[in-house]
Design a protein around this motif. Structure first.
Motif, PDB file in Angstrom:
ATOM      1  N   GLN A  33       0.718  -1.201  -0.021  1.00  9.44           N
ATOM      2  CA  GLN A  33      -0.008  -0.036   0.022  1.00  9.44           C
ATOM      3  C   GLN A  33       0.909   1.310   0.123  1.00  9.44           C
ATOM      4  N   PRO A  34       0.618   2.321  -0.744  1.00  9.43           N
ATOM      5  CA  PRO A  34       1.307   3.484  -0.792  1.00  9.43           C
ATOM      6  C   PRO A  34       1.055   4.409   0.447  1.00  9.43           C
ATOM      7  N   GLY A  35       1.784   5.342   0.721  1.00  5.20           N
ATOM      8  CA  GLY A  35       1.574   6.077   1.969  1.00  5.20           C
ATOM      9  C   GLY A  35       2.876   6.882   2.140  1.00  5.20           C
ATOM     10  N   PRO A  36       2.839   7.865   3.278  1.00  6.38           N
ATOM     11  CA  PRO A  36       4.090   8.576   3.599  1.00  6.38           C
ATOM     12  C   PRO A  36       5.248   7.690   3.838  1.00  6.38           C
ATOM     13  N   GLY A  37       6.462   8.078   3.490  1.00 11.04           N
ATOM     14  CA  GLY A  37       7.431   7.305   3.669  1.00 11.04           C
ATOM     15  C   GLY A  37       7.482   5.815   3.180  1.00 11.04           C
ATOM     16  N   LYS A  38       6.692   5.529   2.075  1.00  3.12           N
ATOM     17  CA  LYS A  38       6.676   4.339   1.593  1.00  3.12           C
ATOM     18  C   LYS A  38       6.799   4.427   0.024  1.00  3.12           C
ATOM     19  N   ILE A  39       6.965   3.199  -0.639  1.00  4.22           N
ATOM     20  CA  ILE A  39       6.910   2.813  -1.945  1.00  4.22           C
ATOM     21  C   ILE A  39       6.193   1.622  -2.150  1.00  4.22           C
ATOM     22  N   THR A  40       5.659   1.399  -3.214  1.00  5.37           N
ATOM     23  CA  THR A  40       5.192   0.046  -3.390  1.00  5.37           C
ATOM     24  C   THR A  40       6.012  -0.995  -4.092  1.00  5.37           C
ATOM     25  N   TRP A  41       5.753  -1.912  -4.239  1.00  5.04           N
ATOM     26  CA  TRP A  41       6.659  -3.201  -4.815  1.00  5.04           C
ATOM     27  C   TRP A  41       6.734  -2.998  -6.148  1.00  5.04           C
ATOM     28  N   SER A  42       5.237  -2.493  -7.038  1.00  6.54           N
ATOM     29  CA  SER A  42       5.475  -2.229  -8.335  1.00  6.54           C
ATOM     30  C   SER A  42       6.118  -0.912  -8.577  1.00  6.54           C
ATOM     31  N   GLU A  43       6.193  -0.112  -7.753  1.00  6.42           N
ATOM     32  CA  GLU A  43       6.902   1.203  -7.878  1.00  6.42           C
ATOM     33  C   GLU A  43       8.490   0.717  -8.002  1.00  6.42           C
TER      34      GLU A  43
END
Length: 289
Positions: A33-43
Motif C-alpha cells: 500500500q502507498p503512503g508517507p515514507g513508503k513505495i510500493t513493490w510495483s513502483e
C-alpha cells in the motif's frame, strides 16, 4: 544513512524502523500500500531502487497466522511472499548504478534439522530436509546478487501464546523437552541494524550469516514454566504433539514441537550486545512483570 525496508510494516519491521529512526537514519518502506515514507513493490520494479545505503527484506506471509488453514494455497503463499519479494529487491539492487553498502535478508532457523543434542552455529552446513528448510534454501538463493522464533508483546509467537496463559490454559508443546530458540524483537532489530552499520574502515564481507537468536539455550518446558511464573498462571495443560499437528498441520507444527540448539556465535563475535540475553529479562519486558 538511508535504509530501504521491504515488509517494514510488519512486527519486526515496525521495531526496526523505530530503532533506525532513533539512531538518526532515514527509512523508506516497501509495501503493498502507498503512503508517507513508503513505495510500493510495483513502483520498486518500474522505477528501480531509490537512493539508499542499506536494504533489508522482512516481507513474507506469517507462518503462524492463526487465520490461515495449512493447505496447498497457504504453502504457495509462504514461498511466493518471501521468494518473489526478495528476488524483486535483489534485482533492483543489482540494476542500481549506486547499490547499497549493506543488503540484509532475515530468513529462519528452520534450515537446521531439529535435534535434542546437535548445536548449530553460523558455520554449520545444512541441506534441505523438509518443506520449511526448502523454503529457506529458495529464499536465501533469491537474495544472491550477481558476481545471501521472535519475542514481543504485539506480534510473533507471543501474540498467540499470551491469551491461553492468561486464561490459565498454558502448557508445554509436545514433549516440552525440545530446544526452543527465541529472541526478543528489540534484539532482532538490533542485530539487523548492527549488520547494516559495518565499521567504516573495513569493507563488509560479501556474504555473512548471523544467527538472530538469544544466547540462552532453553527448552520449551523452561520457556513455558518461566512465562507461567511471571504471569502467575498455572502451566498444567500440555498440548500433545498430535493435537498440534491436527490444529496447525504437521509441516508447520514442527516449528514448535521440535527444535534446534542454535548458537549466535558470530553475532556475539561481531560485538552485538543483547538487551535481553536471558529468558527472564525478555519475558519480564513483555508481560510487564
Amino acid at each position: 544513512m538511508r535504509v530501504l525496508i521491504g515488509g517494514g510494516s510488519g512486527f519486526v519491521g515496525r521495531e526496526l524502523t523505530r530503532l533506525l529512526k532513533a539512531k538518526g537514519h532515514e527509512v523508506t518502506i516497501v509495501s503493498r500500500q502507498p503512503g508517507p515514507g513508503k513505495i510500493t513493490w510495483s513502483e520498486l520494479e518500474s522505477n528501480g531502487l531509490p537512493p539508499c545505503e542499506g536494504a533489508v527484506n522482512l516481507a513474507g506471509e506469517n507462518l503462524m497466522n492463526p487465520l490461515r488453514w495449512w493447505n496447498e494455497s497457504y504453502r504457495k503463499d509462504l514461498f511466493s511472499s518471501r521468494v518473489d519479494t526478495t528476488k524483486t529487491l535483489a534485482q533492483a539492487i543489482a540494476d542500481s548504478p549506486s547499490p547499497p553498502r549493506s543488503w540484509v535478508l532475515v530468513s529462519g532457523v528452520a534450515c537446521y534439522k531439529p535435534s535434542l543434542t546437535a548445536e548449530y552455529t553460523e558455520d554449520s552446513e545444512w541441506t534441505p530436509f523438509d518443506l520449511l528448510s526448502k523454503l529457506v534454501k529458495e529464499w536465501e538463493a533469491s537474495a544472491l546478487l550477481p558476481e545471501r522464533a521472535v519475542l514481543g508483546r504485539d506480534g510473533g509467537a507471543m501474540k498467540q501464546m499470551l491469551l491461553p496463559f492468561w486464561l490459565g490454559l498454558g502448557g508445554t508443546l509436545g514433549s516440552g523437552g525440545q530446544p526452543f530458540p527465541w529472541i526478543h524483537v528489540s534484539d532482532l532489530a538490533g542485530i539487523i541494524a548492527h549488520a547494516l552499520e559495518p565499521p567504516a574502515d573495513t569493507p563488509p564481507p560479501s556474504q555473512q550469516v548471523l544467527n538472530g537468536v538469544a544466547p540462552a539455550l532453553n527448552t520449551n518446558y523452561e520457556f513455558t514454566k518461566e512465562l507461567g511464573r511471571l504471569m502467575r498462571r498455572p502451566t498444567i495443560f500440555p498440548v500433545p504433539g498430535f493435537v498440534m499437528n491436527a490444529l496447525m498441520g504437521s509441516e508447520r507444527a514442527i516449528v514448535l514441537t521440535q527444535g534446534q540448539k542454535v548458537i549466535p556465535q558470530r553475532t556475539q563475535e561481531a560485538g552485538f550486545q543483547y538487551k535481553y540475553p536471558d529468558l527472564t529479562s525478555a519475558l519480564k519486558e513483555i508481560v510487564g512483570s
